[in-house]
Design a protein around this motif. Structure first.
Motif, short mmCIF file in Angstrom:
data_model
loop_
_atom_site.label_atom_id
_atom_site.label_comp_id
_atom_site.label_asym_id
_atom_site.label_seq_id
_atom_site.Cartn_x
_atom_site.Cartn_y
_atom_site.Cartn_z
N ASP A 250 -19.14 -24.66 -28.25
CA ASP A 250 -20.24 -24.92 -27.32
C ASP A 250 -19.83 -24.63 -25.89
O ASP A 250 -20.61 -24.10 -25.09
CB ASP A 250 -20.78 -26.36 -27.46
N VAL A 253 -19.84 -20.77 -25.51
CA VAL A 253 -21.18 -20.20 -25.28
C VAL A 253 -21.55 -20.29 -23.81
O VAL A 253 -22.05 -19.32 -23.22
CB VAL A 253 -22.23 -20.92 -26.16
N MET A 275 -23.24 -14.94 -33.52
CA MET A 275 -22.98 -14.56 -32.13
C MET A 275 -22.98 -13.04 -31.93
O MET A 275 -23.36 -12.56 -30.85
CB MET A 275 -21.66 -15.16 -31.65
#
Length: 401
Positions: A250, A253, A275
């Motif tokens: 996370d 990202v 992704m």
């Protein structure tokens, strides 16, 4: 001009449907006139795979081990409808999955940048390469649907007869279960492929999992990466001035979205699947992505990241004009030719591959493109069919060489 010579052949894996048509057009228009093209040919079209009971896919992968560099056209992974359509003996497995398993490879995918197709993420200035682990996790899972109350357990029976059990959940009613696995050896191969590729590309390497939640499964990935890096690669990274670091997915990202690009992002199998599509879409199109499978032994298999473009193929069979983007397939060829040239110290072959890629991106940047790119590109555009696009690239290539 005299044709560029090759010493060692490429392993050539032909494919299916519209990409098979484009494959031959690329060879006819952009490769054979300039290169004394040497390949070891395997027809991985669905009919041939069925005829050989998929042995030909295994043979192609083994040939890649022998010769070191392969180039692959997009292929069909059959479902029930394809079994009926092609009258297949069975629902054959994904050729890509078979080849990845034999080569023990990691898939690296990166966008092809052109100035008039702007990324949806405004800060992205350079390509972001996704390195996807290609073994295990959800892709080799075991699933169970629970219909009643009961206790679910994770059980491991050792070779010595020792049994280890962990309670998964006490079900109070219907639910679902899934079991996943991976192998330390596969994770080590994944790590080495990522570190080697980062050194080859002189780019930073990021790796991300969710080890705060998955304290054994994901944490094992994290630990193995760090051990391999410290033992085998840290000094080489320091010498190149590049960095390896780990972060939660996370957090990764958030970092990726705020970044300017220009790095390699290593992900577990499912994370990499998701992704890579996100990065491809944000940069523009799956038809504008390079894809290379790299083994820890230094074997390379280049391919297009997209499918066989079935809808355009049916139009082609009816004699209708199609405007299918061939860039990813073309860059599979140029990637393989460049790597063959680098390994064999053939400067002319490396130069030709680089020049052909420049001719292709120049064509798009000068406003000549297939229909899919015209929907994304800025400025004035001329939409052409696939063959016309390849001929436009060739016209620019002739001037450049």
């Amino acid at each position: 001009m005299e044709k560029i010579q090759m010493n060692v052949p490429l392993v050539e894996m032909d494919g299916d449907e519209m990409t098979r048509v484009i494959w031959q057009q690329i060879k006819d228009i952009l490769l054979v006139p300039y290169i004394d093209l040497k390949t070891v040919y395997f027809d991985l079209g669905l009919k041939k795979r069925d005829e050989t009971e998929d042995r030909i896919t295994v043979e192609a992968a083994e040939a890649t081990k022998k010769y070191g560099v392969a180039v692959k056209c997009a292929t069909i992974t059959p479902n029930a409808q394809r079994v009926e359509e092609y009258n297949l003996k069975q629902m054959w497995k994904s050729p890509n999955g078979t080849i990845r398993a034999i080569l023990d490879g990691t898939v690296f995918r990166a966008p092809i940048i052109v100035k008039n197709v702007k990324p949806f993420v405004k800060t992205w200035e350079r390509p972001i390469t996704i390195a996807r682990h290609a073994y295990g996790d959800i892709y080799r899972n075991v699933e169970l649907k629970v219909e009643q109350k009961g206790k679910a357990e994770l059980v491991f029976t050792g070779e010595d007869g020792q049994v280890v059990k962990e309670v998964i959940h006490n079900f109070g009613g219907p639910g679902i279960l899934m079991g996943m696995h991976n192998l330390d050896g596969s994770v080590e191969s994944f790590a080495r492929a990522c570190f080697s590729y980062a050194l080859d590309q002189s780019q930073d390497l990021w790796f991300s999992t969710k080890d705060t939640i998955s304290k054994k499964y994901d944490h094992t990935f994290k630990d193995i990466f760090q051990e391999v890096y410290d033992r085998e690669y840290k000094d080489q990274f320091d010498a190149k001035g590049i960095e390896y670091f780990y972060t939660l997915i996370d957090d990764a990202v958030a970092r990726v979205i705020r970044s300017s690009g220009g790095f390699i992002w290593a992900c577990k199998n499912y994370d990499g699947d998701v992704m890579s599509d996100m990065v491809a879409t944000a940069f523009g199109s799956l038809a504008m992505m390079t894809s290379v499978l790299v083994s820890p032994q230094g074997h390379y298999e280049y391919e297009a990241a997209h499918g066989t473009v079935t809808r355009h193929y049916y139009q082609h069979l009816k004699g209708q004009e199609t405007s299918t983007n061939p860039v990813a397939t073309l860059f599979a060829w140029t990637g393989a030719l460049r790597k063959r040239g680098e390994l064999d110290k053939l400067k002319d072959l490396v130069r030709f591959a680089n020049t052909l890629e420049k001719a292709a991106t120049d064509t798009i940047e000068q406003g000549v493109m297939t229909k899919d790119l015209a929907l994304l590109a800025e400025g004035e555009k001329v939409v052409v069919n696939t063959r016309q696009f390849l001929e436009e690239i060739n016209a620019r290539l002739i001037k450049m060489i």
